[in-house]
Design a protein around this motif. Structure first.
Motif, PDB file in Angstrom:
ATOM      1  N   TRP A 260      40.834  22.818   8.964  1.00  0.00           N
ATOM      2  CA  TRP A 260      40.599  22.917   8.108  1.00  0.00           C
ATOM      3  C   TRP A 260      38.725  20.857   8.937  1.00  0.00           C
ATOM      4  CZ3 TRP A 260      36.483  23.602   4.185  1.00  0.00           C
ATOM      5  CH2 TRP A 260      35.448  22.739   3.616  1.00  0.00           C
ATOM      6  N   ARG A 261      38.546  21.848   9.109  1.00  0.00           N
ATOM      7  CA  ARG A 261      37.068  20.629  10.410  1.00  0.00           C
ATOM      8  C   ARG A 261      38.295  19.673  11.491  1.00  0.00           C
ATOM      9  NH1 ARG A 261      33.960  16.819   5.738  1.00  0.00           N
ATOM     10  NH2 ARG A 261      32.473  18.855   5.094  1.00  0.00           N
TER      11      ARG A 261
ATOM     12  N   VAL B  81      45.085  22.547  -2.176  1.00  0.00           N
ATOM     13  CA  VAL B  81      45.188  21.227  -1.646  1.00  0.00           C
ATOM     14  C   VAL B  81      44.398  20.493   0.113  1.00  0.00           C
ATOM     15  CG1 VAL B  81      46.367  20.662  -3.226  1.00  0.00           C
ATOM     16  CG2 VAL B  81      47.639  20.987  -1.029  1.00  0.00           C
ATOM     17  N   LEU B  82      43.906  20.003  -0.056  1.00  0.00           N
ATOM     18  CA  LEU B  82      43.091  18.937   1.819  1.00  0.00           C
ATOM     19  C   LEU B  82      44.620  18.372   2.304  1.00  0.00           C
ATOM     20  CD1 LEU B  82      41.372  19.777   3.226  1.00  0.00           C
ATOM     21  CD2 LEU B  82      40.169  17.748   2.707  1.00  0.00           C
TER      22      LEU B  82
ATOM     23  N   SER C   9      40.784  17.932  12.008  1.00  0.00           N
ATOM     24  CA  SER C   9      42.813  17.173  11.933  1.00  0.00           C
ATOM     25  C   SER C   9      43.106  17.666  10.600  1.00  0.00           C
ATOM     26  CB  SER C   9      42.538  15.771  12.695  1.00  0.00           C
ATOM     27  OG  SER C   9      41.744  15.169  10.992  1.00  0.00           O
ATOM     28  N   SER C  10      42.298  18.484   9.954  1.00  0.00           N
ATOM     29  CA  SER C  10      42.921  18.878   8.731  1.00  0.00           C
ATOM     30  C   SER C  10      43.628  20.295   8.055  1.00  0.00           C
ATOM     31  CB  SER C  10      41.693  17.921   7.498  1.00  0.00           C
ATOM     32  OG  SER C  10      41.574  16.662   7.564  1.00  0.00           O
ATOM     33  N   LEU C  11      43.983  20.021   7.126  1.00  0.00           N
ATOM     34  CA  LEU C  11      44.521  21.305   6.568  1.00  0.00           C
ATOM     35  C   LEU C  11      43.875  21.676   5.231  1.00  0.00           C
ATOM     36  CD1 LEU C  11      47.525  21.865   8.636  1.00  0.00           C
ATOM     37  CD2 LEU C  11      46.080  23.339   8.614  1.00  0.00           C
ATOM     38  N   TRP C  12      43.688  23.076   5.386  1.00  0.00           N
ATOM     39  CA  TRP C  12      43.223  23.513   3.802  1.00  0.00           C
ATOM     40  C   TRP C  12      44.775  24.196   3.674  1.00  0.00           C
ATOM     41  CZ3 TRP C  12      38.196  24.424   1.137  1.00  0.00           C
ATOM     42  CH2 TRP C  12      38.621  24.638  -0.265  1.00  0.00           C
ATOM     43  N   LEU C  13      45.088  23.579   1.964  1.00  0.00           N
ATOM     44  CA  LEU C  13      45.942  24.499   1.959  1.00  0.00           C
ATOM     45  C   LEU C  13      46.315  24.989   0.125  1.00  0.00           C
ATOM     46  CD1 LEU C  13      49.147  21.577   2.585  1.00  0.00           C
ATOM     47  CD2 LEU C  13      48.115  23.106   4.289  1.00  0.00           C
ATOM     48  N   GLU C  14      47.300  26.555  -0.020  1.00  0.00           N
ATOM     49  CA  GLU C  14      46.920  27.045  -0.659  1.00  0.00           C
ATOM     50  C   GLU C  14      48.827  26.655  -1.004  1.00  0.00           C
ATOM     51  OE1 GLU C  14      45.198  28.388  -3.454  1.00  0.00           O
ATOM     52  OE2 GLU C  14      43.596  28.162  -1.646  1.00  0.00           O
TER      53      GLU C  14
END
Length: 248
Positions: free
Chosen positions: A21-22, A40-41, A24-29
């Motif tokens: 996500w973008r 959650v981000l 350096s982030s992660l979109w988690l399920e």
């Protein structure tokens, strides 16, 4: 009166998917015990110095803390709970298969504590048991039953107790039908499977006495899962392709 904080702390959960996500982030399920599947981000989780890099791993339980009022929450903290090692080699596909079923069949923020407990059992079996086929069948049935997608295995469509010595015709969204009563119907059309009453009893109990009954249970759960997931199950398809490649 003070507004609720909408903060959840130290909730046991499994990581189902992680998408960049973008920058350096992660979109988690994640699938949590008390809150079901939650998006959650994880901010900055992809940075090399992030404490989350070694924590956000699939197939073993984690302790997750998050906050937020929108559908996408913000991960505040995560800790590795462990309990068993991650599955290796071909067992990885079983773990991916379980995660995919939970991700595709559950709704966000719909709690299913018993399903979470079943996930704990099957993930541990996948990690430590070389032959975990029975554990997969038990989990598939627990998943279908918890979500209201499984037929009653103890009585047929006429309310008569299932006879272990009889054969039954099983169809999606229908109760068991004795095979000797199905000949006059379009029951033997594509999409149904024939299984023994003994198989239905054993699938209900989760204890299998023979490989034949376990194979019938596989045919039944596969028929139902394919009905509710018409787009297919990717992890199963990848494993089949790998097997075809190895035997070519």
């Amino acid at each position: 009166m003070a507004a609720p904080s909408h903060r959840i702390n130290h909730e046991p959960a499994f990581l189902l998917t992680a998408t960049p996500w973008r920058e350096s982030s992660l979109w988690l399920e994640i699938f949590s015990r008390r809150y079901g599947r939650v998006a959650v981000l994880a901010r900055s989780a992809r940075k090399r110095q992030s404490e989350l890099r070694g924590v956000l791993v699939p197939f073993v339980p984690i302790s997750a803390s998050w906050y937020g009022t929108q559908e996408l929450k913000t991960l505040h903290r995560a800790e590795w709970l462990g309990g068993w090692r991650q599955p290796q080699e071909r067992a990885l596909f079983s773990g991916l298969y379980v995660n995919e079923l939970v991700y595709k069949l559950t709704a966000r923020e719909d709690p299913h504590p018993q399903l979470y407990d079943a996930m704990v059992e099957v993930m541990q079996a996948i990690a430590v048991e070389p032959n975990h086929v029975a554990a997969l069948r038990r989990f598939e049935w627990a998943l279908l039953s918890e979500l209201g997608l499984a037929p009653d295995l103890q009585q047929d469509e006429h309310g008569v107790p299932v006879d272990a010595a009889a054969m039954y015709w099983m169809r999606p969204q229908a109760q068991a039908l004795r095979f000797d009563q199905a000949s006059g119907l379009a029951a033997t059309e594509a999409g149904g499977v024939a299984v023994s009453g003994a198989c239905l009893h054993e699938l209900h109990s989760g204890v299998f006495s023979s490989g034949g009954n376990m194979q019938q249970a596989l045919q039944l759960t596969r028929m139902l899962l394919d009905f509710y997931l018409p787009e297919g199950i990717k992890s199963r398809q990848v494993l089949q392709q790998l097997q075809n490649f190895q035997t070519a």
